[in-house]
Design an enzyme around this catalytic site. Structure first.
Site, PDB file in Angstrom:
ATOM      1  N   GLY A  40       2.868   2.574  -2.259  1.00 45.06           N
ATOM      2  CA  GLY A  40       3.312   3.052  -3.577  1.00 45.06           C
ATOM      3  C   GLY A  40       2.672   4.357  -4.010  1.00 45.06           C
ATOM      4  O   GLY A  40       1.546   4.667  -3.631  1.00 45.06           O
ATOM      5  N   CYS A  63      -0.437   3.659  -6.038  1.00 46.83           N
ATOM      6  CA  CYS A  63      -1.149   2.506  -5.506  1.00 46.83           C
ATOM      7  C   CYS A  63      -2.380   2.999  -4.764  1.00 46.83           C
ATOM      8  O   CYS A  63      -2.315   3.991  -4.047  1.00 46.83           O
ATOM      9  CB  CYS A  63      -0.197   1.803  -4.556  1.00 46.83           C
ATOM     10  SG  CYS A  63      -0.980   0.754  -3.368  1.00 46.83           S
ATOM     11  N   GLY A  71       0.742  -1.257   0.000  1.00 49.15           N
ATOM     12  CA  GLY A  71       0.000   0.000   0.000  1.00 49.15           C
ATOM     13  C   GLY A  71       0.775   1.312   0.000  1.00 49.15           C
ATOM     14  O   GLY A  71       0.150   2.361  -0.089  1.00 49.15           O
TER      15      GLY A  71
HETATM   16  P1  5GP Z   1       6.729   3.895  -5.603  1.00 53.57           P
HETATM   17  O1  5GP Z   1       8.228   3.796  -5.619  1.00 53.57           O
HETATM   18  O2  5GP Z   1       6.199   4.446  -6.878  1.00 53.57           O
HETATM   19  O3  5GP Z   1       6.203   4.574  -4.392  1.00 53.57           O
HETATM   20  O4  5GP Z   1       6.189   2.378  -5.477  1.00 53.57           O
HETATM   21  C1  5GP Z   1       6.475   1.393  -6.451  1.00 53.57           C
HETATM   22  C2  5GP Z   1       5.753   0.108  -6.092  1.00 53.57           C
HETATM   23  O5  5GP Z   1       4.332   0.286  -6.095  1.00 53.57           O
HETATM   24  C3  5GP Z   1       5.951  -1.026  -7.066  1.00 53.57           C
HETATM   25  O6  5GP Z   1       7.201  -1.653  -6.961  1.00 53.57           O
HETATM   26  C4  5GP Z   1       4.792  -1.961  -6.711  1.00 53.57           C
HETATM   27  O7  5GP Z   1       5.082  -2.769  -5.595  1.00 53.57           O
HETATM   28  C5  5GP Z   1       3.701  -0.993  -6.304  1.00 53.57           C
HETATM   29  N1  5GP Z   1       2.684  -0.858  -7.372  1.00 53.57           N
HETATM   30  C6  5GP Z   1       2.879  -0.608  -8.679  1.00 53.57           C
HETATM   31  N2  5GP Z   1       1.711  -0.532  -9.341  1.00 53.57           N
HETATM   32  C7  5GP Z   1       0.747  -0.749  -8.439  1.00 53.57           C
HETATM   33  C8  5GP Z   1      -0.694  -0.818  -8.515  1.00 53.57           C
HETATM   34  O8  5GP Z   1      -1.327  -0.611  -9.550  1.00 53.57           O
HETATM   35  N3  5GP Z   1      -1.338  -1.087  -7.349  1.00 53.57           N
HETATM   36  C9  5GP Z   1      -0.666  -1.312  -6.176  1.00 53.57           C
HETATM   37  N4  5GP Z   1      -1.372  -1.612  -5.091  1.00 53.57           N
HETATM   38  N5  5GP Z   1       0.676  -1.220  -6.068  1.00 53.57           N
HETATM   39  C10 5GP Z   1       1.366  -0.963  -7.189  1.00 53.57           C
END
Ligand code: 5GP
Length: 344
Positions: free
Chosen positions: A182, A185, A180
């Site tokens: 991300g 996300c 959660g």
């Molecule tokens: P960020 O670095 O952008 O904060 O987080 C990246 C991570 O978000 C990814 O490695 C993956 O675990 C998660 N993520 C990517 N796409 C999605 C999505 O559509 N839904 C959710 N719940 N998590 C995602």
């Protein structure tokens, strides 16, 4: 129903306390790490930051740019067999690449086909499911470990110590941590499920390290300071999506909005990703992700310089000559405000 009263922390809730040291410049700091993986027995050396296996960040172009600074890339899973075989077969020795997949039958069939052709060139895989708490996921890791003893397996996502232990015991070399946090996300919004990321890192790292395993902190880093906090909390690897989005290497189209150049970034279970991969993504993430337009940021090289400079500087502030020492020298202090936002 039960309520856990322990306070759980996110990156925004803490700062790292400075400590006296004999380091005089951040150029003296070594931010690479060396690991021998618990199950595969393979050795790793590099800067333990990983581009997320999202189709915007886990590209061949991103991987090539990150190789120059010894960072790793988890390739997205939507490349076809031929492209993957060609890429893995031409990998330089010191490059760290994760082949990504889910746990569906189609994922496994594709992996077997690509393995047959690229063979020993594929050394590491990233088994990625939204919810790492299912029996099917644990069984999958067991059978993959049995079938491929020399493969380095990163698997997740989970956020608690007991599940980290189960995955390490079941064959994972690296447990991916984060539910959660991300940037694109919407799990927490859609389901109410999640865990503050810094506490998840601290607790899962402790559990994994006790058994000789490693963790990769996945999601929620928005600044180089957050990455330093993730390492300070015990992360062995840090995975980044949003911080690497918006660059030339992301392969997205440039769009102009009111004279400003923008690029699209979206979650792998967002509407746009589902449309693009026509149902192929529906099983990948149980919950929705969102889509955003972010400012175009040019080549990723400049962003990397800031990122690595920030982590090096954090090490200098606490007197860590090597990244390995950062968590040992980290004292987090809880804060109610960490930035001066007067100029936005
Ligand atoms: P960020 O670095 O952008 O904060 O987080 C990246 C991570 O978000 C990814 O490695 C993956 O675990 C998660 N993520 C990517 N796409 C999605 C999505 O559509 N839904 C959710 N719940 N998590 C995602």
């Amino acid at each position: 129903m039960r309520i856990e009263q322990d306070l759980k922390l996110d990156f925004k809730d803490v700062l790292i306390r400075p400590k006296r040291s004999t380091l005089s410049s951040r150029s003296e700091v070594d931010i690479s790490r060396e690991y021998t993986f618990l199950h595969s027995g393979r050795k790793y050396r590099g800067v333990p930051i990983v581009a997320a296996n999202m189709d915007v960040t886990g590209t061949f172009e991103m991987a090539t740019a990150l190789d120059k600074q010894m960072l790793a890339t988890a390739l997205h899973k939507h490349y076809d067999d031929d492209a993957l075989v060609a890429h893995f077969s031409a990998l330089p020795d010191n490059a760290t690449r994760f082949y990504s997949m889910g746990i569906g039958a189609a994922d496994m069939a594709k992996f077997r086909r690509v393995m047959e052709r690229a063979g020993p060139a594929i050394k590491s895989v990233c088994i990625d499911v939204a919810n790492g708490y299912t029996k099917a996921f644990v069984d999958f890791i067991h059978s993959l470990r049995e079938a491929y003893p020399a493969l380095t397996i990163m698997a997740g996502n989970v956020v608690t110590g007991e599940m980290t232990e189960e995955l390490v015991l079941g064959g994972a070399d690296i447990v991916k941590v984060g539910i959660g946090p991300g940037s694109v996300c919407t799990t927490r919004k859609m389901t109410g499920v999640g865990y503050p990321q810094l506490s998840a890192i601290i607790e899962c790292a402790d559990a994994a390290h006790g058994l000789g395993g490693l963790i990769c902190a996945d999601g929620g880093c928005t600044t180089p300071g957050d990455v330093a906090k993730a390492f300070g909390g015990g992360a062995d690897f840090v995975m980044l999506g949003g911080m690497l989005a918006g660059h030339d290497e992301c392969g997205g189209q440039l769009e102009e909005v009111d004279g400003v150049r923008k690029m699209r970034f979206y979650g792998m279970s967002s509407r746009i990703a589902m449309q693009k991969y026509a149902g192929g993504v529906a099983e990948y993430r149980a919950s929705e992700g969102k889509e955003v337009l972010i400012d175009y940021r040019g080549p990723v090289e400049n962003t990397l310089q800031d990122l690595l400079g920030g982590v090096r500087s954090a090490c200098t502030y606490v007197g860590a000559r090597k990244l390995k020492e950062l968590s040992k020298r980290t004292t987090f202090i809880r804060v109610s405000q960490q930035l001066n936002e007067v100029f936005g």
